[in-house]
Design a protein around this motif. Sequence first.
Motif: not given
Length: 509
Positions: A255-280
């Motif tokens: 399901e995770f792969a399906s989400i990534m594929g769906l959003l990629r096909d709709m033109g979204y680039e996916s990111y994350r932060f290195p740490h959930e409680d910090m900025g950066g």
Amino acid sequence: MSCFQVNIHIVKTLTIIGLIVSRQEILEQLKKNNGAWRIIPSVIKNDQGEPEFDMLLANAEMQDPGTASLNFRETRCGGFEYASRAFLHAHLEPGDLFIDVGAHFGLYTLTAAKKYPGKINVLAIEPHPENLKRLSMWCEFNECVQNVKIAQCAASSQSGQSELIQNSSMGHSLVPQPGNRNQGKPISVRLETIDNIVRQAGFMDSKERIFLKIDTEGHELATLMGGLDILKTGRVAAIIWEKGHFHNSEKGIKEFASIMGLLRDMGYESYRFPHEDMGGPLVPYSPSHELCNVISIDRSLTPLPVYDQPWTAHTIMSPSMRPPVSENFMIGFTEQLIKDKKTDCGRWSRWDMLGTEADLRAGMAGQLVPENSSVLDAGAGMMLLRDYIPESSTYTPLDIVARNRNTIIADLNQQQFPEQDFDVICALYLLEFIHEPQLFLDWSFKHADKLILIYHPLVPGREVSKRRQAGFFNDFNINKLKLMVEKAGWKEVRISDITFGQACFECLK
């Protein structure tokens, strides 16, 4: 299947046990019940440097793991999911619409509603009745009733009815969770699509730019499928969504792969932060075993180079956030990072995963730093080098997360090289994790008079798979790395062997 109206209302009053509660009445109750409640100020600040909103938590609720985690991380560790909230806070503008799916008590709802009071519309979706009480109370207490609407339902791919599995207040789910312990009988909840909720709330035909947050404990794919109409409008600038425990299960991985594929096909680039409680910096996302928020961004939105950092202690994320994996998994994960040219940023945000022999490397490099030097420690980690350079020298750390207030925050695999000049640049246990080390060597030559490298060279007869297991992206022997250093322009290269299979390169112009 028959449809039904979702209970959507503008929050004006809160009814608890037949009482109409206002902010003033809540404050009076707090005075009468001294010690029963606590007011937690948000770590997100307004332009005057004051908390943008307050959270009300009952001391009796601290036995709930979700509430206890929220309290601890907000008050002691920089802020609960501070990084994602900082992203939202940085990009919201007057006239925007924020949709909070799985709103819980309203942490994200209030982050949006109080950014520009009365100028950002918020649609909060939450199915659990107890969470709804707290959500309504928080909205009332923070006087943001005019621009918040609440839908009492669970978001899904279609309308209907389902059982909500009860867990901690942050863990109620429509999907069974690996290892979760139930805390009560399942309850029946309404299901509705995001598209229908948005229509009934009056936002489908409006022109507001939309920010969407989804935390539905493994039900994220179905949630997104119920919001395709709103996604196809092109108005959704960014989606903050959770990769949770479920997504490491066999079904969840698909399901995770399906989400990534769906959003990629709709033109979204996916990111994350290195740490959930910090900025950066936002780091391009590469599927991994780590649990984190994924931030998928439409081309219409330009991410900031770096997001705000809370200056307080941050917690070491629970081991469950980066579950242990097999050697073969780690090899495959590293190979995927090499293919995608992305950084294992979660690793470098954790104090307990910064590598061994750090003291040895720092001590070796510190001896090579001249007096009165300005020193850049690239990939600073625990900043041990600071203790070994001459006292007359100045020290600046560079890392993917802030190690102190002077840290230059950068993801070097995105070529985020600083423009400052230094007398000495040190890269100790860094080049192994750089996809294009020649670019780093070229940059260092332009911005320093001396370069000190410590690197694990490829040893004849040693399997490359062992290097992948360690997370290494490249495999240079000493001669190859020396040629690369000289290609960058360094004229004098002194190489010394240190123990544990590491070599020190002292490079001069």
